[in-house]
Design a protein around this motif. Sequence first.
Motif, PDB file in Angstrom:
ATOM      1  N   PRO A 181      47.190  45.447  -8.667  1.00 10.22           N
ATOM      2  CA  PRO A 181      47.195  46.248  -7.431  1.00 10.22           C
ATOM      3  C   PRO A 181      46.292  47.480  -7.555  1.00 10.22           C
ATOM      4  O   PRO A 181      46.150  48.043  -8.641  1.00 10.22           O
ATOM      5  CB  PRO A 181      48.658  46.690  -7.285  1.00 10.22           C
ATOM      6  N   TYR A 238      45.380  51.357  -5.918  1.00 13.12           N
ATOM      7  CA  TYR A 238      46.007  52.476  -5.210  1.00 13.12           C
ATOM      8  C   TYR A 238      44.954  53.528  -4.888  1.00 13.12           C
ATOM      9  O   TYR A 238      44.055  53.780  -5.692  1.00 13.12           O
ATOM     10  CB  TYR A 238      47.094  53.117  -6.070  1.00 13.12           C
ATOM     11  N   ASP A 251      51.832  48.679 -11.680  1.00 13.23           N
ATOM     12  CA  ASP A 251      52.874  48.826 -10.672  1.00 13.23           C
ATOM     13  C   ASP A 251      52.897  50.261 -10.176  1.00 13.23           C
ATOM     14  O   ASP A 251      52.123  51.102 -10.654  1.00 13.23           O
ATOM     15  CB  ASP A 251      54.247  48.410 -11.241  1.00 13.23           C
ATOM     16  N   LEU A 252      53.796  50.542  -9.249  1.00  8.55           N
ATOM     17  CA  LEU A 252      53.849  51.871  -8.646  1.00  8.55           C
ATOM     18  C   LEU A 252      54.091  52.958  -9.689  1.00  8.55           C
ATOM     19  O   LEU A 252      53.477  54.028  -9.630  1.00  8.55           O
ATOM     20  CB  LEU A 252      54.948  51.929  -7.569  1.00  8.55           C
ATOM     21  N   PRO A 299      49.198  52.445  -1.752  1.00  4.42           N
ATOM     22  CA  PRO A 299      48.642  51.174  -2.227  1.00  4.42           C
ATOM     23  C   PRO A 299      47.681  50.565  -1.214  1.00  4.42           C
ATOM     24  O   PRO A 299      47.852  50.746  -0.008  1.00  4.42           O
ATOM     25  CB  PRO A 299      49.876  50.293  -2.393  1.00  4.42           C
ATOM     26  N   PHE A 300      46.671  49.865  -1.718  1.00  5.86           N
ATOM     27  CA  PHE A 300      45.841  49.051  -0.847  1.00  5.86           C
ATOM     28  C   PHE A 300      46.633  47.796  -0.499  1.00  5.86           C
ATOM     29  O   PHE A 300      47.468  47.348  -1.279  1.00  5.86           O
ATOM     30  CB  PHE A 300      44.553  48.640  -1.569  1.00  5.86           C
ATOM     31  N   SER A 321      47.280  44.117  -0.575  1.00  2.00           N
ATOM     32  CA  SER A 321      46.836  43.135  -1.551  1.00  2.00           C
ATOM     33  C   SER A 321      45.918  42.138  -0.859  1.00  2.00           C
ATOM     34  O   SER A 321      46.244  41.652   0.218  1.00  2.00           O
ATOM     35  CB  SER A 321      48.018  42.383  -2.140  1.00  2.00           C
TER      36      SER A 321
END
Lengths: 118, 426
Positions: A2, A4, A88-89, A111-112, A114
């Motif tokens: 992911p 961000y 992850d976050l 977050p962008f 996905s």
Amino acid sequence: MPQYLLSVFQEEGAEPPSPEQAQMIMARVAAVQEEMKAAGAWVFFGALTDASSATVVRAAGGEVSMTDGPYAEAKEQIGGFTVIEAADLDEALEWARKGSEACLWPVEVRPFLSSPAG
Amino acid sequence: MAGRGPALPQQSGWVSLDPHEFAAIYRREAGRCTATLVRVLGDIDQAEDAVADAFAVAAERWAVDGVPPSPGGWITTTARNRAIDRLRRESTRHAREREAMTLHDPAPDPPADLGDLDTVPDDQLRLIFLCCHPALGADAQVALTLRLLGGLTTAEIARAFLVPPPAIGQRLSRAKRKIRDTHMAYRIPAASELHQRLGPVLATLYLIYTEGHSASAGDDLLRPALTSEAIRIARTLAALVPDEPEAAGLLALMVLTQARAPARLGEHGELVRLADQDRSRWDRALIAEGQELLRGCIGQNRPGPYQVQAAIAAVHADASTAAATDWAQIVTLYDHLQRLCPNAVVALNRAIAVMEHRGPAAALDALDALDEIDLPAYHLFHATRAEALRRAGRDGEAADALRRAIALTSNAVERRHLERELAGLG
């Protein structure tokens, strides 16, 4: 992995830091950038000019209008941003903590979406 | 699926499944099964749908076959199988979308075997740390935990919060979307982050306990599944973080409160107040455990709100009769609690202690000082005022206050209790 967007929010018209402070902040921010690169988290970084230099363009039905200044009429504007990759976050939040500690401004983590290709 | 409660069995001639038993199984098992299914499926909505599907199947099958020896295991296996069927049906069409929506798992299970189906106790810890992630607002944390771990419906959560159900529905779906979109990990935090991550977890467990101890709605005042679940998770937590005295303090508070549960309901399910409880029915083993826990955490000399509340519960537990209660000590502890966390509910409980220690006039002063707009929908505020007014001999005003309390409570047992009080004012 992911991605961000880490946006730094600065208060418009805030007292600018002294040259020594500015130098210290830049050195700390550069150190975090280096750490991100070493960790393989770094994707892109950009610092922006003052929000008063922004122009908003609206195009609809062949008509184009432009307005001077930033789109959002807020006291706090984006002063710079970093795009990172994180597992992850929690990892992204940890980079934001380091970034905020370095630049002394709040950092927004977003977050962008996905991409289907992952 | 937000808002879906137990799928009650269909009524038909030969149905042998007792709806109350079925609802009790739902309460006991839904959270545990959901926690495991979130790990196995990597997605909260899919896990909730799968568990809800499995309970719907159970409602039909158990009516014919009877309840299996391990209903939780049956539900988990059925939910897993249902989810696999669903995934197979959707796999070709929606593979890409599903991939994009999958909750991030730092150590993903290979999709082929879909992970370990045994209910790992860690699953519930993972789920509670996910539900109580600091990137979620406090309201969202509590709502998610009650929904996913407690198995409460949206309506029940709404009553616990004194807000309209649609607001809770939005809160839940927004929180779940954020968990998915931000790729929150499904894991137990590392030792270095535990302290920070613990605060919202403790607050949430306490609220679940409170909901189980004094149900916000329905015919039963107590929800043993919720209280025992809250205690169970608190025990696991306290063992996991021995250097966090508030975790042990919360467990002590729950255990000492739970010790009184056998005396809280009368023969006909009516509420028996602390002062009128048959103290011989208090659970001595739980009291001893609570006092031991309390000594252990107070010894660490880092006081906090849960430890102080546990200390208050311990003072009650020490009194062999209501008259023997050390109210001066309790008022002192409430003063301490008010400094640690000033809020209207603490102030209300302090006023109750003041009523016992210094009489109704002092309590009414304390209640008047409480800004009523803080507690407009809180029936206990009006019930407490009614009690103080009654003791001061102002029966007419007491009756008015009781009527307001009755209008505000949604719990049948509490309402009957208040109606008896009102009748007693005659």
